[in-house]
Structure formats: C-alpha cells, structure tokens
Design a protein around this motif. Structure first.
Motif, PDB file in Angstrom:
ATOM      1  N   GLN A  57       0.840  -1.188   0.000  1.00  0.00           N
ATOM      2  CA  GLN A  57       0.000   0.000   0.000  1.00  0.00           C
ATOM      3  C   GLN A  57       0.876   1.239   0.000  1.00  0.00           C
ATOM      4  OE1 GLN A  57      -3.716   0.773   2.686  1.00  0.00           O
ATOM      5  NE2 GLN A  57      -1.974   1.545   3.826  1.00  0.00           N
ATOM      6  N   ARG A  58       0.492   2.235  -0.771  1.00  0.00           N
ATOM      7  CA  ARG A  58       1.229   3.497  -0.729  1.00  0.00           C
ATOM      8  C   ARG A  58       1.136   4.121   0.658  1.00  0.00           C
ATOM      9  NH1 ARG A  58      -0.115   6.774  -6.397  1.00  0.00           N
ATOM     10  NH2 ARG A  58       0.924   5.275  -7.811  1.00  0.00           N
ATOM     11  N   PRO A  59       2.118   4.945   1.035  1.00  0.00           N
ATOM     12  CA  PRO A  59       2.063   5.605   2.341  1.00  0.00           C
ATOM     13  C   PRO A  59       0.737   6.320   2.567  1.00  0.00           C
ATOM     14  CG  PRO A  59       4.188   5.955   1.305  1.00  0.00           C
ATOM     15  CD  PRO A  59       3.341   5.274   0.289  1.00  0.00           C
ATOM     16  N   GLN A  60       0.216   6.164   3.777  1.00  0.00           N
ATOM     17  CA  GLN A  60      -1.065   6.746   4.139  1.00  0.00           C
ATOM     18  C   GLN A  60      -0.907   7.620   5.381  1.00  0.00           C
ATOM     19  OE1 GLN A  60      -3.993   6.014   2.305  1.00  0.00           O
ATOM     20  NE2 GLN A  60      -2.563   4.927   0.943  1.00  0.00           N
ATOM     21  N   GLY A  61      -1.801   8.571   5.546  1.00  0.00           N
ATOM     22  CA  GLY A  61      -1.867   9.345   6.781  1.00  0.00           C
ATOM     23  C   GLY A  61      -0.543   9.955   7.165  1.00  0.00           C
ATOM     24  N   ILE A  62      -0.131   9.703   8.414  1.00  0.00           N
ATOM     25  CA  ILE A  62       1.094  10.314   8.938  1.00  0.00           C
ATOM     26  C   ILE A  62       2.330   9.802   8.211  1.00  0.00           C
ATOM     27  CG2 ILE A  62       1.618   8.641  10.761  1.00  0.00           C
ATOM     28  CD1 ILE A  62       2.091  11.115  12.591  1.00  0.00           C
ATOM     29  N   GLY A  96      -2.080   1.441  18.761  1.00  0.00           N
ATOM     30  CA  GLY A  96      -2.478   0.106  18.347  1.00  0.00           C
ATOM     31  C   GLY A  96      -2.367  -0.169  16.866  1.00  0.00           C
ATOM     32  N   LYS A  97      -1.882   0.795  16.074  1.00  0.00           N
ATOM     33  CA  LYS A  97      -1.765   0.628  14.632  1.00  0.00           C
ATOM     34  C   LYS A  97      -0.313   0.797  14.201  1.00  0.00           C
ATOM     35  CE  LYS A  97      -6.453   2.297  13.675  1.00  0.00           C
ATOM     36  NZ  LYS A  97      -7.279   3.287  12.932  1.00  0.00           N
ATOM     37  N   MET A  98       0.067   0.063  13.171  1.00  0.00           N
ATOM     38  CA  MET A  98       1.420   0.120  12.653  1.00  0.00           C
ATOM     39  C   MET A  98       1.596   1.294  11.689  1.00  0.00           C
ATOM     40  SD  MET A  98       3.233  -2.298  13.979  1.00  0.00           S
ATOM     41  CE  MET A  98       2.923  -3.769  14.983  1.00  0.00           C
ATOM     42  N   VAL A  99       2.659   2.050  11.899  1.00  0.00           N
ATOM     43  CA  VAL A  99       3.068   3.120  10.999  1.00  0.00           C
ATOM     44  C   VAL A  99       4.339   2.640  10.316  1.00  0.00           C
ATOM     45  CG1 VAL A  99       3.788   5.529  10.810  1.00  0.00           C
ATOM     46  CG2 VAL A  99       2.064   4.874  12.508  1.00  0.00           C
ATOM     47  N   ASN A 100       4.307   2.531   9.001  1.00  0.00           N
ATOM     48  CA  ASN A 100       5.391   1.907   8.244  1.00  0.00           C
ATOM     49  C   ASN A 100       6.104   2.970   7.415  1.00  0.00           C
ATOM     50  OD1 ASN A 100       6.929  -0.287   7.353  1.00  0.00           O
ATOM     51  ND2 ASN A 100       5.608  -0.664   5.594  1.00  0.00           N
ATOM     52  N   LEU A 101       7.297   3.368   7.862  1.00  0.00           N
ATOM     53  CA  LEU A 101       8.055   4.429   7.201  1.00  0.00           C
ATOM     54  C   LEU A 101       9.134   3.791   6.327  1.00  0.00           C
ATOM     55  CD1 LEU A 101       8.414   6.907  10.219  1.00  0.00           C
ATOM     56  CD2 LEU A 101       6.524   6.655   8.588  1.00  0.00           C
ATOM     57  N   VAL A 102       8.814   3.645   5.058  1.00  0.00           N
ATOM     58  CA  VAL A 102       9.683   2.936   4.111  1.00  0.00           C
ATOM     59  C   VAL A 102      10.768   3.869   3.590  1.00  0.00           C
ATOM     60  CG1 VAL A 102       9.736   1.774   1.862  1.00  0.00           C
ATOM     61  CG2 VAL A 102       7.825   1.377   3.438  1.00  0.00           C
ATOM     62  N   VAL A 103      11.983   3.338   3.468  1.00  0.00           N
ATOM     63  CA  VAL A 103      13.076   4.042   2.792  1.00  0.00           C
ATOM     64  C   VAL A 103      13.004   3.647   1.318  1.00  0.00           C
ATOM     65  CG1 VAL A 103      15.565   4.366   2.633  1.00  0.00           C
ATOM     66  CG2 VAL A 103      14.495   4.043   4.870  1.00  0.00           C
ATOM     67  N   PRO A 104      12.590   4.562   0.431  1.00  0.00           N
ATOM     68  CA  PRO A 104      12.320   4.154  -0.952  1.00  0.00           C
ATOM     69  C   PRO A 104      13.552   3.986  -1.820  1.00  0.00           C
ATOM     70  CG  PRO A 104      11.933   6.505  -0.700  1.00  0.00           C
ATOM     71  CD  PRO A 104      12.256   5.972   0.667  1.00  0.00           C
ATOM     72  N   LEU A 149       9.561  13.386  11.092  1.00  0.00           N
ATOM     73  CA  LEU A 149       8.133  13.513  10.819  1.00  0.00           C
ATOM     74  C   LEU A 149       7.735  14.973  10.982  1.00  0.00           C
ATOM     75  CD1 LEU A 149       6.375  10.468  12.519  1.00  0.00           C
ATOM     76  CD2 LEU A 149       6.521  10.974  10.083  1.00  0.00           C
ATOM     77  N   ARG A 150       7.228  15.547   9.912  1.00  0.00           N
ATOM     78  CA  ARG A 150       6.759  16.923   9.987  1.00  0.00           C
ATOM     79  C   ARG A 150       5.243  16.933  10.208  1.00  0.00           C
ATOM     80  NH1 ARG A 150       8.344  18.620   3.725  1.00  0.00           N
ATOM     81  NH2 ARG A 150       7.630  16.706   2.722  1.00  0.00           N
ATOM     82  N   PRO A 151       4.662  18.076  10.532  1.00  0.00           N
ATOM     83  CA  PRO A 151       3.222  18.103  10.842  1.00  0.00           C
ATOM     84  C   PRO A 151       2.329  17.831   9.651  1.00  0.00           C
ATOM     85  CG  PRO A 151       4.175  20.318  10.907  1.00  0.00           C
ATOM     86  CD  PRO A 151       5.318  19.369  10.825  1.00  0.00           C
ATOM     87  N   ASP A 152       2.812  18.039   8.431  1.00  0.00           N
ATOM     88  CA  ASP A 152       2.043  17.752   7.223  1.00  0.00           C
ATOM     89  C   ASP A 152       3.026  17.572   6.075  1.00  0.00           C
ATOM     90  OD1 ASP A 152       2.273  20.355   5.504  1.00  0.00           O
ATOM     91  OD2 ASP A 152       1.750  21.077   7.505  1.00  0.00           O
TER      92      ASP A 152
END
Length: 719
Positions: A250-255, A651-659, A712-715
């Motif tokens: 899945q492409r990066p979502q949300g934060i 409770g949710k995984m945040v997945n920060l991929v190095v592309p 991680l920036r605010p947006d």
C-alpha cells in the motif's frame, strides 16, 4: 532556512488544456506550493491526475558524501523537499504502481513538476516492492512435515519439532539475522555462479560463497539442508519464470506521508555497519549536532564517523590490546563471492558490534581487544567477588571507549562477553552488557564511576548468573544447577543470558531477551548489595503464536517491547502476572497474561500457519523522549524485510519505508534532539543500514553502507 519566498507552479499549455476539462478535485490539485530558497517543490501528476502517496527523491554527489532526501506527496500530488544543501540534484518520482520517472536536474529554490510513469505491467511494478513481498513467496514446509526426519527422511533436521521452530531460523534467528532476503540480489541467481540445472543447485553454490559461507552452511544444516534448498530453489525458479508476489504494498497513508528521509553514505564498499549511535539514550538532548559513530562488526577495524554539520564522513582505526587477537581473515571461505571473487573483504579483529554514547559524548563499544581465553582473575580460584560465585573461562568481546575530544581509546578487559551495551540510570553510571547467546549464563556490568575514579578495570566490573527464586522465600540462597534435579526447597540457576539488554528507568532492574525457541524475556534485579551474590532473575517464555525474540527495549512505564520471528511486535507487562516466585516459575510459562502480540506489516509467508507477517525484525527501540514525533514511549521496530522503520502508534502500525536505495535494513535506532525549540526540524531518529551485504542493495557492487535520518513533519508540505 534561507529567506522565505513563495514560488508558483507554471503549467504547460497541454496541461492547462487538460485542467480546463478537469473535474473540480483535479483543479484543486494545481494549487500553489510554497517553498524557501533551500527547498525543491512541485506537483506529481499521472495519467489519472494527481499522484498521492508517491515518493519524490533528490540525490546529489556534489557533497563530501552522497546525499539523498526523499518525501511523500500529499493527497493532491504536491510535495516539498525541505532544507537541502547547496548542490545540484537529480530529482525523480518513485511509487507503487509506477516505474521511476525521468531524473530531472534541479537545485534548491526551484519548482519541479513531475509526470509519473505508470508501470506497463504488474511485473515491472513489482520490481519496486519491498523485499518482504518477494520473500513471502517462499513455500515453507507445511505443518504436517514436522518434526523433521533428517537427510534420509523428509530432509528437515530432526531438531526442528514444528513449523514455527523452522521459521524462527529461516527468519530472524538464522537467515535474516545478517542480511535481507527477497531483494533482487537474493531472489535471482548471480550469473557469476555459472549455469545450473535448477534453483536448488544454484542455492547449493550460493550458501558456500564469501566469508559468511560457514554461517550460511551451518544455518542451512540447522534447518535441514536438502528440504530447505528445495524450498529456496523452487522460489528462485518461479521468480525466474516470471512469477511475482500475490500481495501488493500500500502506498504511504496518513502520517506516513509526513516523512522526511535523509540518506548519506559512510564507511567503505567492503565494510558493513551493524549499529550507529548519535546521543546518550537517557538524555537525547546531549551531543546536539554532534559526531555520529558506527560499528563495523566483522568487516573492519576502521569504524566510521559522520559530522552532520560539515557533512563529512571519515574513519578511525580501533586498536586491540593483544596483537594475537584473531582476525576475520582467518575464517574459511568455501567458494568465491559473486561480487569479490576469492578476495576476503572482511579483515576485522575488533569486531565492534554495538555502541552507545555517554553523557560526555564518549562512545562505548562492545569490541574485542584480545583472544578469547580469559585472564586468571575471571576464573575458578580467583578472589574476584564475581569469579567466586560464577567463574568464566572465555569472553569473545570486551569493551572499548573512544573519547573524541582527546582522540584516545580506552580498553577494558572484561571477563563476561559483550554483545550489546546500555547505560543504567543509577549513580554509578553502570554500563550493562549482554552476552549475545545464552552459553555464558551470566550478565555483566562495569561501574563506570569507579573505573573513572580508580582506573581499575578488575574491581570496577562484575557479573552474576541468573538465579530464579523457585523456593519462594524472596531472597537468593542455595540453588540447583540446570543439569541437576529440580528441588522446590532451593532456588534454581537457569542457563540463559541477555541477547538484548535494557536497564529500567524506574526501578534499577535490567531486562533482556534470551535466544531460544520459543524464547524468553528475562528480568534481573541487581539492586541489593553485592549483586553477584544477591541478584534474582525472572524468566518469561513467549507464548505461541509468538516466538523468536531478538533485540529488546523498555519504556518509561516498565513495559518491555520485543520483535519476534513469528512476525509480531510483542509487549510484556509484568504487573499483569499473577505469580512471580515459587516452583511454578521454573520454566517461564507462568505469565502468558503479561503478553500482547501485534502483527507486523506485510504479507505472511506462503504456507505459514501462524498469525504474523513475513517480517523478520531484528530490534525494537522505544522512543522514550519523542525524538521522532509520534509521542513518548512509542516502540519502533526494524522493518528488515519491509525496508522500513515500523512504529506502533495507538495500536496501529506506521510503516516508514526508505524508498531509495532499495534494501534498507537496520539493526537499531537512536533518536536525538538537536534543538529543543526547533520543532520537527530539531529532532529525528537515526539508523545505519546494517545489512552485511551492502552490495546486495540497489546499486550493487560499490555501494557504501548508509546512514539514515527519519523525521516527521506536521504535514507533507511543511518546510
């Protein structure tokens, strides 16, 4: 940050014509992007309009080190790559469902719009999937094939009693311990190996290659050589025939779209990095903007240093005390490497494995300074208080400290083996060491305060075996040995040792993992006087479907976090335990209620009957001080197959991929606050890509190890 100015997107005539006919949502995508004169920004569009959740990558070789920065587009396809150094960059787009766009020349202060290129087919798209999606294609032996019946039976080692035990070795505690599986270099067969009739023959040749051949052959034997070679060979045969993963990322979502990832290279193409350290973990405001140090393990005695202000990387040569210290050059190599032929590229003597900075910005390494045989003060007959309790004959690593102010090394000759190091929160500034494997049966420490005052390395160190309070009287007294019959009227020594080690910030206890199947979390209480003789331990077995621990950390509430080979991130809360001493604690099965398992991101392995993903996470590091931006006490797992940093938030995984480059594989993290008033820009989490085979990563032979900073920036457009 330079003088702020807003620049506006220009639109080509053809794009403008398309806009006139576009839907309102598409028109909104052509909004302005504000940048400063050290940013690059713009909009990414594809055949269907704005491309949300794709990466825009900027790379330059104009600086002393290669420099890469990547960001993610927002829901309107907009992006801002902030705070770039003065240099000329190549900028392009990468994303799932795409192939790389053309690389555009640019520099900070410019707007660059991109046209995303849709992948012509699923095969082309899959070339950009993280390794886990390809790795999950391996058809692992089914549950009905266990226990193994050996080489004359089903080819699985008889010690493999279950599929879970087999996967523990195929994943975190065997094959993926040292390098990633599933990247292009491992899912295909190097042409340098020559032609083979099938993938099984090719894998037979592969595991004998290079200086890690002994470990690869041994791990294959642990699993059952013939059955495992068939599984791996079938995998690469299917890949060669054009089969691709059934699951898609899945492409990066949300934060995840707020991520800013900075990558620089350091060290040399023939070395690899195990860990990196940037600050004192107890106080991430120490060493602001200071030097970053790495540990090269078996590969080299030249450990890397990176200056993030000058953007310069260099090396310092780590010494040994005894010139007879063995070298990695002595390790046999069964067959030539596909990349370096007969050349032995690893020549380390010191094998620096892990490292941490102290409050004075000195770096402490678990490193070898001598041959394995211990001095007499460690052994039976010594009057050392710890040796009287539990003599130790050998130690594979000791401790070396480097002070960058004086540029001097100090070596400490420890009796106990060292693997990972971690400072405690006590007045003695105790440095705790894990042993790695369970064989030593002891936990060791260095009283740094005493050592600095006296210079006495013998008196300043101590160690203790792990003793359970199985008679339930609340104190340590006479105990039975692991090979003796159990006696409920006595305490019990257990043959465990810390692999990961993490002192509690609350109560002076020390926690760690012990490698076994299904594995343990271990608690040691050394807070009474004479800890060599009074410390009590507790051991907690990981309940199925979890198994296979590796590195460990603890949060400010004494919750322990550990990654599992079962594809879970696990937490353990001792306060939930109903029983903590007495005869029932002898096997560690007494507190399943303390465990919570969270599946890690990514698909399961084909045929895996468990509940976790194919992830083989090496380490969990708890962000106690919010150095990333997700909050305090957030556990971060190494996404070694996801090519990412994985955080558990609410409770949710945040997945920060190095592309880019593909192949990111960390073994730990370290967070630092450079400017407490700088918001998201003043902090970040750092990791070194710890793959033993940097030549497996995107780019191939000639790659240097990488140092990565996550912010991680605010947006997605903050600058």
């Amino acid at each position: 940050m330079g003088f702020k100015r807003s620049l506006y997107l220009s639109v080509a005539a053809s794009a403008f014509a398309a806009c006139l006919a576009a839907a309102p949502s598409e028109l909104r995508a052509q909004a302005t992007v504000a940048i400063d004169n050290d940013d690059i920004g713009g909009v990414v569009t594809g055949p269907s309009g704005p491309e949300a959740g794709v990466w825009v990558i900027a790379e330059t070789t104009d600086l002393p080190t290669k420099f890469i920065k990547s960001v993610v587009t927002d829901d309107q396809g907009r992006y801002v790559i902030p705070d770039l150094p003065k240099a000329k960059f190549k900028v392009w787009v990468r994303g799932y469902g795409l192939v790389d766009s053309a690389k555009v020349d640019s520099e900070p202060g410019k707007i660059v719009n991109h046209t995303a290129v849709k992948a012509p087919n699923d095969f082309a798209a899959a070339q950009y999937y993280p390794a886990i999606y390809w790795y999950a294609m391996i058809n692992v032996p089914g549950t009905d094939e266990f226990p193994g019946t050996g080489p004359t039976g089903n080819g699985i080692h008889p010690a493999m009693r279950s599929q879970a035990q087999y996967l523990d070795v195929l994943k975190t505690n065997g094959c993926v311990t040292c390098h990633q599986l599933g990247g292009k270099a491992t899912r295909t067969v190097p042409k340098e190996f020559g032609p083979f009739a099938n993938g099984r023959e090719a894998w037979t040749r592969r595991i004998m290659s290079g200086q890690a051949s002994t470990q690869m052959v041994n791990n294959m034997d642990r699993l059952g050589t013939q059955r495992t070679l068939r599984a791996l060979g079938d995998w690469t045969d299917r890949v060669a025939a054009g089969e691709i993963p059934t699951s898609k990322p899945q492409r990066p979502q949300g934060i995840e779209r707020n991520t800013v990832i900075t990558v620089v290279d350091w060290s040399s193409p023939k070395a690899y990095l195990h860990d990196a350290t940037v600050t004192d973990k107890r106080n991430p405001r120490s060493n602001p903007n200071g030097l970053i140090f790495g540990a090269t393990e078996n590969s080299s005695d030249k450990v890397p240093v990176y200056d993030p202000v000058k953007m310069v990387a260099y090396e310092i040569n780590m010494p040994v005390r005894d010139p007879k210290t063995p070298s990695e050059l002595e390790v046999p190599m069964f067959a030539p490497s596909a990349y370096f032929g007969d050349e032995k590229i690893w020549d380390g003597k010191t094998t620096p494995h892990s490292l941490y900075l102290d409050e004075k910005s000195r770096v402490w390494y678990a490193a070898r300074i001598r041959p394995a045989a211990n001095p007499d003060f460690c052994k039976k007959g010594s009057d050392h208080p710890s040796a009287k309790v539990y003599p130790i004959e050998t130690s594979g690593r000791q401790i070396t400290m480097y002070d960058p102010k004086t540029e001097k090394f100090t070596m400490i000759n420890t009796c106990y083996p060292t693997h990972h190091l971690q400072f405690g929160f006590d007045a003695n500034n105790t440095l705790w060491a894990s042993a790695g494997g369970p064989a030593s049966g002891a936990a060791g420490w260095l009283n740094v305060k005493m050592f600095e005052e006296t210079g006495d390395e013998v008196k300043s160190q101590g160690w203790t075996p792990f003793i359970l309070d199985t008679n339930g009287n609340g104190k340590r007294d006479e105990y039975t040995e692991p090979n003796q019959p159990f006696d409920p009227n006595k305490d019990r020594r257990i043959n465990v040792a810390f692999y990961g080690v993490s002192p509690s910030p609350l109560d002076g206890t020390v926690w760690g993992t012990s490698l076994a199947f299904p594995g343990y979390v271990v608690r040691l209480d050394p807070t009474k006087p004479d800890p060599s003789s009074t410390s009590l331990a507790e051991v907690f077995e990981i309940p199925l479907p979890g198994y296979g621990p590796r590195g460990v950390d603890i949060d400010s509430k004494n919750i322990v976090w550990v990654p599992l080979a079962s594809g879970h991130l696990a937490s353990f809360d001792r306060t939930k335990c109903k029983v903590l001493n007495g005869p029932t604690i002898r096997d560690g099965k007494h507190c399943p209620e303390g465990w919570t398992l969270y599946p890690l991101p990514g698909p399961k392995m084909a045929g895996d009957a468990g509940t976790g993903s194919a992830e083989a996470s090496y380490y969990t590091w708890v962000d106690q001080h919010d150095t990333l931006g997700l909050g305090r006490d957030i556990p971060l797992a190494t996404g070694n197959q996801n090519e990412s940093l994985v955080a558990l938030k609410d409770g949710k995984m945040v997945n920060l991929v190095v592309p880019y480059p593909m192949g990111f594989y960390a073994k730990t993290f370290d967070g630092r606050i450079d400017d407490a008033n700088g918001g998201w820009k003043g902090k970040g989490v750092w990791a070194s890509s710890g793959n033993r085979t940097p030549f497996h990563d995107e780019g191939g032979k000639g790659n240097k190890p990488l140092l990565i900073k996550f912010q991680l920036r605010p947006d997605p457009l903050a600058k």
